[in-house]
Structure formats: C-alpha cells, structure tokens
Scaffold this motif. Structure first.
Motif, PDB file in Angstrom:
ATOM      1  N   LYS A 144      79.485 -38.786 -50.100  1.00 27.01           N
ATOM      2  CA  LYS A 144      78.256 -39.494 -50.459  1.00 27.01           C
ATOM      3  C   LYS A 144      77.623 -40.103 -49.223  1.00 27.01           C
ATOM      4  O   LYS A 144      78.279 -40.313 -48.200  1.00 27.01           O
ATOM      5  N   GLY A 145      76.348 -40.380 -49.339  1.00 28.88           N
ATOM      6  CA  GLY A 145      75.596 -40.917 -48.206  1.00 28.88           C
ATOM      7  C   GLY A 145      74.191 -41.251 -48.644  1.00 28.88           C
ATOM      8  O   GLY A 145      73.977 -41.820 -49.710  1.00 28.88           O
ATOM      9  N   SER A 146      73.210 -40.841 -47.831  1.00 27.34           N
ATOM     10  CA  SER A 146      71.826 -41.209 -48.127  1.00 27.34           C
ATOM     11  C   SER A 146      70.869 -40.084 -47.749  1.00 27.34           C
ATOM     12  O   SER A 146      71.149 -39.276 -46.858  1.00 27.34           O
ATOM     13  N   LEU A 147      69.751 -40.047 -48.469  1.00 27.51           N
ATOM     14  CA  LEU A 147      68.630 -39.155 -48.161  1.00 27.51           C
ATOM     15  C   LEU A 147      67.468 -40.031 -47.728  1.00 27.51           C
ATOM     16  O   LEU A 147      67.001 -40.883 -48.488  1.00 27.51           O
ATOM     17  N   VAL A 148      67.005 -39.852 -46.489  1.00 27.81           N
ATOM     18  CA  VAL A 148      65.913 -40.648 -45.939  1.00 27.81           C
ATOM     19  C   VAL A 148      64.732 -39.727 -45.653  1.00 27.81           C
ATOM     20  O   VAL A 148      64.847 -38.781 -44.861  1.00 27.81           O
ATOM     21  N   PHE A 149      63.606 -39.968 -46.311  1.00 31.83           N
ATOM     22  CA  PHE A 149      62.421 -39.155 -46.076  1.00 31.83           C
ATOM     23  C   PHE A 149      61.709 -39.628 -44.809  1.00 31.83           C
ATOM     24  O   PHE A 149      61.687 -40.821 -44.496  1.00 31.83           O
ATOM     25  N   GLY A 174      62.925 -34.673 -44.842  1.00 32.37           N
ATOM     26  CA  GLY A 174      63.841 -35.794 -44.683  1.00 32.37           C
ATOM     27  C   GLY A 174      65.206 -35.365 -44.189  1.00 32.37           C
ATOM     28  O   GLY A 174      65.475 -34.166 -44.006  1.00 32.37           O
ATOM     29  N   GLU A 175      66.060 -36.349 -43.959  1.00 34.29           N
ATOM     30  CA  GLU A 175      67.410 -36.100 -43.459  1.00 34.29           C
ATOM     31  C   GLU A 175      68.448 -36.653 -44.430  1.00 34.29           C
ATOM     32  O   GLU A 175      68.232 -37.678 -45.083  1.00 34.29           O
ATOM     33  N   ILE A 176      69.566 -35.942 -44.506  1.00 32.97           N
ATOM     34  CA  ILE A 176      70.705 -36.365 -45.313  1.00 32.97           C
ATOM     35  C   ILE A 176      71.860 -36.699 -44.381  1.00 32.97           C
ATOM     36  O   ILE A 176      72.188 -35.914 -43.480  1.00 32.97           O
ATOM     37  N   ILE A 177      72.450 -37.846 -44.601  1.00 32.23           N
ATOM     38  CA  ILE A 177      73.620 -38.265 -43.819  1.00 32.23           C
ATOM     39  C   ILE A 177      74.759 -38.539 -44.790  1.00 32.23           C
ATOM     40  O   ILE A 177      74.631 -39.377 -45.694  1.00 32.23           O
ATOM     41  N   ILE A 178      75.876 -37.837 -44.632  1.00 32.17           N
ATOM     42  CA  ILE A 178      77.065 -38.038 -45.467  1.00 32.17           C
ATOM     43  C   ILE A 178      78.088 -38.799 -44.638  1.00 32.17           C
ATOM     44  O   ILE A 178      78.569 -38.307 -43.616  1.00 32.17           O
TER      45      ILE A 178
END
Length: 425
Positions: free
Chosen positions: A51-56, A284-288
């Motif tokens: 899990k992590g975040s999606l930042v547009f 956007g970018e996804i960081i796990i």
C-alpha cells in the motif's frame, strides 16, 4: 408477473438479455465450482501486495476538470501484483497482473482497476471468453488463423520478468469518464515503471508456436535456479528499500462515439488504441512504501464494479457486445469471492446460479455453498482438460454453453461446436 421482493435484485444482471444471463450464469457457476474445490482464486492465485499513495500532478495539460482525477489530489491506494495462472513458480512464462484499489480520504474503496501485461486481451466479448475456455487447442489455432491479433494478444501478454516492478501494465478494458463540464469520454489506463529506461517489452516472451501451451504458463528454464517465489521476495525488498516502489499512472482518452458500430470498435479489448491518435497522458505517480502480509493480500477482493459516477463501468445488454466482458466479469468476481471467503450468497445470486446448466451443491453450510468434503491434494497449476460424458461437461474448466452439442464420450473440438447466436463472433 409478480416480482419476488424478498431479495434485492442485482442491477447488472437485470439489464442483461436472456442469452447474456445464460452465458454468464454458466461461466460463473463453473468458476464457482472450481473456487469451492480449491478454496482459492481461479486466476491470479499468488502474488504480492503493498500500500502507498497515488499523487496526481499539479498540472495535467489537455485534461478537462475531473472530480476524482484532479490535479494535486492525493489518495491512499493498495496494489496487488500476481501471476495469471502460475500458482507454484514465479519463473514460469505467464501474464502478470496489477490490481489497484484507490481509496477515499476516509479509506473506503473508491475505485478498483485491474491491469495486466500486454496491450490487448484475447477475447472481445463474454461469449468469446466462455467459448475460448471450452475450445480444444486445435479449434483455438484454427480461430487465430483468421484473427491473428488474438494470437498476438496471447503471446503479447506473457512475461518472464525479474521483477513485478519492472513491467508495464494495461487495463485493456475501457471505462467511462464523466468530467465536471458534463463531457463524457472513454478511458484506458496504463501503469509504467517510474524509470523511463525500462521498455514496454521488458520480460517479453518470444512466440514458440501458434499459441502458448494450454496452461498459458510454460515451465521455467532448466538452468533457472531462482527461488519459486522470487518475484514476491523481490517486491518486498524493493518496498522496504529507501527508493520504495514507484510507478507513473497514464491514461488514454477518446470521445464517446455517436455511432453504435464505432462504439463496438472503440471498446474492443482485443485491439489497443492507436497511440498516435490517442496518446498516453501522464497524470500522476504511485509510491508503494508498505507491504501487506500474505493473509492481508489473500483477503483482498478486487472488483471492477467498485467504481464511481465519475469513473464508471460501461454496461452491456448482450453477450456479443464489446462491453459485455468487463460488465459481466464483475458478477463472476463477486460470486467467487463470496464463496472463497465463506460469505453468504445473496438470494438473487443463488437463484441466478440455480437457473444455469451447472448444478452446484449448496447443502450443508449456512454461510455459503460447499462441496462434499474430500481429501484435497496439493493445489497446482493444472487445469483439467474437458472430457464429455453422456453429453455433459466435466472437468474444472468446463463451461456449459447454450447451443453446444457433442457426441457422448467425445472430445469437444471445433467440429462438435454448434454455437447458437454466433457466440464465437
């Protein structure tokens, strides 16, 4: 006619015509029977999740204002990577998956996206998919002679990677975007590694015949000495590293056609969209940055019908429409997930399954259907091929289809298929 009001109806099923319900019901019942037998997922059985975040991005040139996919927004996400058929060895050549759940700020599910390697899927409709499951290898090879793009989709999906994080993943299926200005557009998603130097054909498998073997997963090379679950181990190491696991989320968008025939072409998941006409937009970018435990990963229930008004599922009323596969599979997902996790089946689904040509044993368990208890051996990759006994389907991959007739004791092949309504297309 008086509608039974003792159970809530499923809108997805209610809007299907009779033949669509028949095809989907038989498919769901057969996969449900296998789910009960192995008590696990039918496809994408093993993998790794985090899990992590999606930042547009703060600015997305050429992208209309959208309530969910909005510049600067940040959402918690969960991602699960998996092998499509390989349930015992990560080194097999196999399609790989990336299922993404976007959560609201309150951590409730907002949107599920299911992506895989390969720019296209091998079946355009739910009818095509069900037919493919019951066809012999000879019938499939005959079919791709007249549809070479299906062959390309099969081989193009296979990967033999060193890492889940070094692959490109595609949605294949289209969604409906509704923008704040009232405009509607079709959209397809893509996930690429953050490192631009990792090419789209990373881990690609070169064709070695007309079609991949029936299992869809070729055994590992004899000289490959990596651990059986090295992809899961690699993913965990990367998530726990200072650099974490990072991806870029990309979109293709196109106007909704006014003509029905053009709509069918636009929604055809066996053919990728022209990237010159509909280029990918990086949004956007996804960081796990945190792993899920195996128990947490196994308990995940991704479903295409987790959607919102702004990113909707495109509906179908017939099994031969291009939207039928994405629309229909959400019903199959939920039925199998309920059975796998011993959840009560809603009455509407019980009735739906009872009306199919496949008889399931729902006796002996108040929570969900369970087959007669038998001694289970080790669960493997093997999917039993289809034999015919007394005109009926047996075997874990059998899908009883309306209009299919076979001779008693014979093998199902191209000559014994008699499909009503041109299911093969």
């Amino acid at each position: 006619m008086v509608r039974n009001i003792m159970y809530s109806l499923d809108e997805r099923i209610e809007e299907m015509d009779v033949n669509y319900k028949k095809v989907l019901g038989n498919l769901a019942a057969n996969l449900a029977a296998t789910t009960l037998k192995v008590r696990s997922r039918y496809f994408h059985r093993i993998g790794a999740a985090g899990k992590g975040s999606l930042v547009f991005y703060k600015t997305i040139p050429g992208f209309p204002n959208h309530k969910i996919f909005s510049p600067g927004r940040c959402y918690p996400i969960i991602i699960r990577h998996s092998n499509c058929l390989s349930s015992d060895d990560d080194a097999r050549r196999d399609p790989r998956g990336a299922a993404i759940r976007i959560l609201s700020e309150g951590k409730s599910p907002l949107l599920d996206l299911t992506l895989k390697t390969g720019k296209a899927f091998h079946a355009r409709t739910i009818g095509d998919f069900a037919t493919w499951l019951v066809c012999s290898a000879a019938a499939r090879e005959e079919h791709v002679k007249h549809a070479p793009h299906v062959r390309d989709a099969m081989w193009g999906s296979l990967r033999q990677p060193d890492s889940y994080a070094e692959l490109h993943y595609y949605s294949n299926f289209s969604r409906l975007f509704r923008f704040e200005n009232g405009q509607e557009m079709y959209v397809r998603f893509k996930l690429r590694p953050f490192n631009k130097n990792i090419a789209e054909d990373s881990g690609k498998v070169e064709p070695m015949g007309i079609l991949p073997p029936d299992t869809g997963s070729i055994p590992r090379d004899e000289k490959d000495t990596r651990p059986l679950l090295f992809l899961a181990e690699d993913f965990q190491c990367r998530v726990n590293s200072p650099d974490k696991v990072r991806y870029v989320l990309q979109l293709q968008i196109r106007p909704v056609p006014e003509d029905a025939s053009i709509t069918e072409i636009a929604l055809d998941c066996t053919k990728p969209w022209d990237e010159t006409e509909f280029p990918y937009m990086e949004v956007g970018e996804i960081i796990i940055d945190e792993m899920l435990t195996k128990e947490e990963s196994d308990g995940l229930e991704f479903n295409p019908f987790f959607r919102c008004h702004e990113v909707d599922v495109i509906r179908a009323t017939s099994y031969n429409q291009s939207a039928s596969l994405d629309h229909g599979r959400s019903v199959v997902y939920e039925i199998c997930q309920h059975l796998r996790n011993s959840k009560p089946l809603p009455e509407t689904w019980r009735i739906f399954l009872d009306r199919t040509d496949v008889k399931l044993d729902f006796s002996g368990c108040p929570m969900a259907a369970k087959l007669e208890k038998k001694e289970l051996g080790k669960v493997t990759l093997a999917r039993t091929w289809i034999d015919i006994e007394d005109g009926g389907f047996v075997g874990s991959r059998a899908v009883a289809m309306p209009g299919v007739t076979v001779e008693s004791g014979g093998k199902l092949n191209a000559l014994s298929l008699a499909m009503k309504g041109e299911i093969v297309g």
